[in-house]
Motif scaffolding. Structure first.
Motif, PDB file in Angstrom:
ATOM      1  N   ARG A 121       3.065  -2.866   9.561  1.00 29.03           N
ATOM      2  CA  ARG A 121       3.108  -3.898  10.601  1.00 29.03           C
ATOM      3  C   ARG A 121       2.132  -5.017  10.265  1.00 29.03           C
ATOM      4  O   ARG A 121       0.949  -4.774  10.023  1.00 29.03           O
ATOM      5  N   ILE A 122       2.641  -6.257  10.255  1.00 29.46           N
ATOM      6  CA  ILE A 122       1.786  -7.418  10.048  1.00 29.46           C
ATOM      7  C   ILE A 122       0.994  -7.632  11.332  1.00 29.46           C
ATOM      8  O   ILE A 122       1.571  -7.845  12.401  1.00 29.46           O
ATOM      9  N   THR A 123      -0.309  -7.559  11.244  1.00 35.58           N
ATOM     10  CA  THR A 123      -1.168  -7.627  12.425  1.00 35.58           C
ATOM     11  C   THR A 123      -0.977  -8.910  13.223  1.00 35.58           C
ATOM     12  O   THR A 123      -0.871  -8.877  14.449  1.00 35.58           O
ATOM     13  N   ALA A 124      -0.918 -10.051  12.558  1.00 33.56           N
ATOM     14  CA  ALA A 124      -0.851 -11.347  13.242  1.00 33.56           C
ATOM     15  C   ALA A 124       0.448 -11.565  14.014  1.00 33.56           C
ATOM     16  O   ALA A 124       0.451 -12.238  15.038  1.00 33.56           O
ATOM     17  N   THR A 125       1.558 -11.000  13.529  1.00 31.35           N
ATOM     18  CA  THR A 125       2.859 -11.266  14.151  1.00 31.35           C
ATOM     19  C   THR A 125       3.468 -10.056  14.840  1.00 31.35           C
ATOM     20  O   THR A 125       4.369 -10.208  15.667  1.00 31.35           O
ATOM     21  N   GLY A 126       3.041  -8.855  14.462  1.00 31.37           N
ATOM     22  CA  GLY A 126       3.641  -7.639  15.001  1.00 31.37           C
ATOM     23  C   GLY A 126       4.964  -7.291  14.341  1.00 31.37           C
ATOM     24  O   GLY A 126       5.610  -6.322  14.715  1.00 31.37           O
ATOM     25  N   LYS A 127       5.376  -8.069  13.338  1.00 28.27           N
ATOM     26  CA  LYS A 127       6.631  -7.814  12.638  1.00 28.27           C
ATOM     27  C   LYS A 127       6.398  -6.837  11.487  1.00 28.27           C
ATOM     28  O   LYS A 127       5.280  -6.694  10.998  1.00 28.27           O
ATOM     29  N   TYR A 128       7.485  -6.183  11.064  1.00 31.05           N
ATOM     30  CA  TYR A 128       7.397  -5.145  10.042  1.00 31.05           C
ATOM     31  C   TYR A 128       7.986  -5.604   8.721  1.00 31.05           C
ATOM     32  O   TYR A 128       8.978  -6.337   8.690  1.00 31.05           O
ATOM     33  N   VAL A 129       7.365  -5.148   7.635  1.00 27.28           N
ATOM     34  CA  VAL A 129       7.804  -5.412   6.265  1.00 27.28           C
ATOM     35  C   VAL A 129       7.603  -4.131   5.455  1.00 27.28           C
ATOM     36  O   VAL A 129       6.922  -3.209   5.904  1.00 27.28           O
ATOM     37  N   LEU A 130       8.172  -4.106   4.243  1.00 25.61           N
ATOM     38  CA  LEU A 130       7.930  -2.989   3.345  1.00 25.61           C
ATOM     39  C   LEU A 130       6.428  -2.908   3.077  1.00 25.61           C
ATOM     40  O   LEU A 130       5.806  -3.905   2.698  1.00 25.61           O
ATOM     41  N   SER A 131       5.834  -1.766   3.294  1.00 26.70           N
ATOM     42  CA  SER A 131       4.390  -1.605   3.111  1.00 26.70           C
ATOM     43  C   SER A 131       4.056  -1.565   1.627  1.00 26.70           C
ATOM     44  O   SER A 131       4.615  -0.762   0.878  1.00 26.70           O
ATOM     45  N   GLU A 132       3.162  -2.453   1.209  1.00 20.32           N
ATOM     46  CA  GLU A 132       2.684  -2.488  -0.175  1.00 20.32           C
ATOM     47  C   GLU A 132       1.164  -2.385  -0.143  1.00 20.32           C
ATOM     48  O   GLU A 132       0.505  -3.068   0.648  1.00 20.32           O
ATOM     49  N   SER A 133       0.602  -1.567  -1.005  1.00 21.99           N
ATOM     50  CA  SER A 133      -0.830  -1.285  -0.951  1.00 21.99           C
ATOM     51  C   SER A 133      -1.709  -2.506  -1.179  1.00 21.99           C
ATOM     52  O   SER A 133      -2.829  -2.576  -0.680  1.00 21.99           O
ATOM     53  N   ALA A 134      -1.229  -3.521  -1.900  1.00 18.86           N
ATOM     54  CA  ALA A 134      -2.043  -4.700  -2.200  1.00 18.86           C
ATOM     55  C   ALA A 134      -2.022  -5.751  -1.086  1.00 18.86           C
ATOM     56  O   ALA A 134      -2.761  -6.733  -1.158  1.00 18.86           O
ATOM     57  N   SER A 135      -1.189  -5.561  -0.084  1.00 21.45           N
ATOM     58  CA  SER A 135      -1.143  -6.529   1.023  1.00 21.45           C
ATOM     59  C   SER A 135      -2.468  -6.525   1.766  1.00 21.45           C
ATOM     60  O   SER A 135      -3.204  -5.541   1.741  1.00 21.45           O
ATOM     61  N   ALA A 136      -2.761  -7.624   2.435  1.00 18.37           N
ATOM     62  CA  ALA A 136      -4.020  -7.724   3.184  1.00 18.37           C
ATOM     63  C   ALA A 136      -3.776  -8.312   4.574  1.00 18.37           C
ATOM     64  O   ALA A 136      -4.635  -8.969   5.133  1.00 18.37           O
ATOM     65  N   ASP A 137      -2.578  -8.042   5.119  1.00 21.38           N
ATOM     66  CA  ASP A 137      -2.222  -8.583   6.428  1.00 21.38           C
ATOM     67  C   ASP A 137      -1.998  -7.500   7.477  1.00 21.38           C
ATOM     68  O   ASP A 137      -1.476  -7.758   8.546  1.00 21.38           O
ATOM     69  N   GLY A 138      -2.375  -6.282   7.159  1.00 22.33           N
ATOM     70  CA  GLY A 138      -2.166  -5.143   8.045  1.00 22.33           C
ATOM     71  C   GLY A 138      -1.004  -4.276   7.594  1.00 22.33           C
ATOM     72  O   GLY A 138      -0.978  -3.077   7.857  1.00 22.33           O
ATOM     73  N   SER A 139      -0.043  -4.885   6.904  1.00 26.31           N
ATOM     74  CA  SER A 139       1.145  -4.132   6.481  1.00 26.31           C
ATOM     75  C   SER A 139       0.872  -3.184   5.320  1.00 26.31           C
ATOM     76  O   SER A 139       1.735  -2.387   4.951  1.00 26.31           O
ATOM     77  N   GLU A 140      -0.333  -3.239   4.765  1.00 25.84           N
ATOM     78  CA  GLU A 140      -0.682  -2.321   3.674  1.00 25.84           C
ATOM     79  C   GLU A 140      -0.799  -0.879   4.164  1.00 25.84           C
ATOM     80  O   GLU A 140      -0.759   0.062   3.380  1.00 25.84           O
ATOM     81  N   SER A 141      -0.928  -0.697   5.465  1.00 24.92           N
ATOM     82  CA  SER A 141      -1.008   0.642   6.058  1.00 24.92           C
ATOM     83  C   SER A 141       0.375   1.072   6.518  1.00 24.92           C
ATOM     84  O   SER A 141       0.921   0.499   7.468  1.00 24.92           O
ATOM     85  N   PRO A 142       0.974   2.069   5.875  1.00 25.44           N
ATOM     86  CA  PRO A 142       2.296   2.538   6.286  1.00 25.44           C
ATOM     87  C   PRO A 142       2.280   2.989   7.747  1.00 25.44           C
ATOM     88  O   PRO A 142       1.325   3.631   8.191  1.00 25.44           O
ATOM     89  N   ASP A 143       3.342   2.640   8.477  1.00 23.96           N
ATOM     90  CA  ASP A 143       3.347   2.880   9.916  1.00 23.96           C
ATOM     91  C   ASP A 143       4.604   3.560  10.440  1.00 23.96           C
ATOM     92  O   ASP A 143       4.526   4.388  11.328  1.00 23.96           O
ATOM     93  N   VAL A 144       5.776   3.189   9.908  1.00 25.66           N
ATOM     94  CA  VAL A 144       7.048   3.712  10.417  1.00 25.66           C
ATOM     95  C   VAL A 144       8.028   3.873   9.257  1.00 25.66           C
ATOM     96  O   VAL A 144       7.797   3.377   8.160  1.00 25.66           O
ATOM     97  N   VAL A 145       9.163   4.550   9.543  1.00 28.08           N
ATOM     98  CA  VAL A 145      10.222   4.747   8.549  1.00 28.08           C
ATOM     99  C   VAL A 145      11.500   4.104   9.083  1.00 28.08           C
ATOM    100  O   VAL A 145      11.916   4.375  10.216  1.00 28.08           O
ATOM    101  N   LEU A 146      12.125   3.262   8.276  1.00 31.24           N
ATOM    102  CA  LEU A 146      13.336   2.551   8.672  1.00 31.24           C
ATOM    103  C   LEU A 146      14.516   3.514   8.776  1.00 31.24           C
ATOM    104  O   LEU A 146      14.797   4.274   7.853  1.00 31.24           O
ATOM    105  N   ALA A 147      15.245   3.455   9.900  1.00 29.75           N
ATOM    106  CA  ALA A 147      16.339   4.387  10.165  1.00 29.75           C
ATOM    107  C   ALA A 147      17.641   4.004   9.472  1.00 29.75           C
ATOM    108  O   ALA A 147      18.448   4.879   9.139  1.00 29.75           O
ATOM    109  N   SER A 148      17.877   2.714   9.268  1.00 29.26           N
ATOM    110  CA  SER A 148      19.107   2.223   8.628  1.00 29.26           C
ATOM    111  C   SER A 148      18.777   1.012   7.769  1.00 29.26           C
ATOM    112  O   SER A 148      17.795   0.320   8.036  1.00 29.26           O
TER     113      SER A 148
END
Length: 116
Positions: A39-66
């Motif tokens: 989850r991107i902290t600033a927007t609350g939107k979700y992206v593929l989690s990558e360890s090098a990100s620095a926007d909050g999305s580097e922490s895996p949070d959920v699994v996409l159902a479809s």
């Protein structure tokens, strides 16, 4: 929040009942079922989690159902916020693996099970 019917498949393990909710996938993402999202902290939107990100999305949070195609704009999608999932069916972003995300996801009630 949308509701979806549970479909048994090779992603979800029968060892735990999965719990789902709807989230917003950020514009530009094209994701496969089983993608591990952050989850991107600033927007609350979700992206593929990558360890090098620095926007909050580097922490895996959920699994996409479809699978989701958000290439033309933000898109609502169902995700698993809890459950047990087969490791070989999960899709990890750069720098993440089943082993590297196991502890963090377990704290969120997402369990990675070894597949056969």
């Amino acid at each position: 929040m949308s509701m979806s019917l549970y479909e048994n498949d090779t992603l979800v393990s029968a060892q735990r009942i999965p719990i789902m909710r709807s989230v917003v996938i950020a514009s530009g993402e094209v994701l496969e079922k089983g993608s591990v999202l952050g989850r991107i902290t600033a927007t609350g939107k979700y992206v593929l989690s990558e360890s090098a990100s620095a926007d909050g999305s580097e922490s895996p949070d959920v699994v996409l159902a479809s699978a989701v195609d958000a290439s033309t704009g933000d898109t609502a999608a169902d995700v698993y916020i809890a459950g047990a999932f087969i490791d070989k069916a999960l899709k990890f972003g750069a720098g993440h693996t089943a082993e590297s995300t196991w502890h963090g996801l377990r704290a969120k009630s997402i369990y990675i099970m070894r597949g056969v």
